[in-house]
Enzyme design. Sequence first.
Site, PDB file in Angstrom:
ATOM      1  N   HIS A  77     -47.371  57.168  16.987  1.00 13.72           N
ATOM      2  CA  HIS A  77     -46.536  56.557  15.956  1.00 13.72           C
ATOM      3  C   HIS A  77     -47.300  56.458  14.650  1.00 13.72           C
ATOM      4  O   HIS A  77     -48.536  56.522  14.616  1.00 13.72           O
ATOM      5  CB  HIS A  77     -46.060  55.164  16.384  1.00 13.72           C
ATOM      6  CG  HIS A  77     -47.162  54.180  16.593  1.00 13.72           C
ATOM      7  ND1 HIS A  77     -47.947  54.143  17.733  1.00 13.72           N
ATOM      8  CD2 HIS A  77     -47.645  53.181  15.798  1.00 13.72           C
ATOM      9  CE1 HIS A  77     -48.843  53.182  17.635  1.00 13.72           C
ATOM     10  NE2 HIS A  77     -48.694  52.580  16.457  1.00 13.72           N
ATOM     11  N   HIS A 103     -47.230  53.938  11.106  1.00 15.87           N
ATOM     12  CA  HIS A 103     -46.720  52.726  10.465  1.00 15.87           C
ATOM     13  C   HIS A 103     -46.357  53.028   9.009  1.00 15.87           C
ATOM     14  O   HIS A 103     -47.082  53.741   8.309  1.00 15.87           O
ATOM     15  CB  HIS A 103     -47.779  51.622  10.478  1.00 15.87           C
ATOM     16  CG  HIS A 103     -48.215  51.209  11.845  1.00 15.87           C
ATOM     17  ND1 HIS A 103     -47.646  50.160  12.525  1.00 15.87           N
ATOM     18  CD2 HIS A 103     -49.178  51.704  12.664  1.00 15.87           C
ATOM     19  CE1 HIS A 103     -48.231  50.015  13.707  1.00 15.87           C
ATOM     20  NE2 HIS A 103     -49.162  50.941  13.810  1.00 15.87           N
TER      21      HIS A 103
END
Length: 230
Positions: A153, A155
Amino acid sequence: MNDLSQRPDVDPPYDYPEYGSTRHRAPREELLKLPAGTLDAAGPLVPRGFVRDGDNDLTIHGKSKPLGEKMVLAGRLLDESGRPIRDSLVEIWQANASGRYDHPGDTHDAPLDPNFKGIGRTFTDDDGWYRFVTIRPGAYPWANHAFAWRPQHIHFSLLGNAPVQRLITQMYFPGDPLLDFDPVYQSVPDEAARKRMICMLQLDTGIEGVALGYRFDIVLAGARSTPLGI
């Protein structure tokens, strides 16, 4: 960028038991209700000099190229009517290709990459576009529960014209099997909203023969809004 209160159908709850740290940071008192528009007062814009040339390319700040799969990530920042949000600061931070952050608090038994700091920033253009060149992050273990691993992932931080207007979200990758087991991702209550946090492969966004391209649009309100506060 207007202030957005929590949207129960899209945003994760403040206290989500399966996501352990929310038990410590969730509000214990009833939230204060501010009059509409309280946080909409215009303030100073982030100065253009805050972003330097190359800040949107996370692969060029070491003595050599960082390890891992090079990728280009681009998308648009939009309001609920699909209009572009111009000149907005977009920042990203992420783990390296081995799944480790360049931060003293990260003690994961994976190698640091001296040529990758994992932080980038840019402004959106007149059509709301942003663009980053980076490395695809690795998954990593975390101590939330037994056998817990965070999916790959990135941010995102979005800043309007005042610090109180900072919004955050996370972007995930298509086909990641860890998504089904990740309480951070699963804390978003609506399945369709969760899927809006997944980027899509878009080859022509990449660099021919060098880097795969991905697209991730962020919508701040409305029926197609991106979950925030995650």
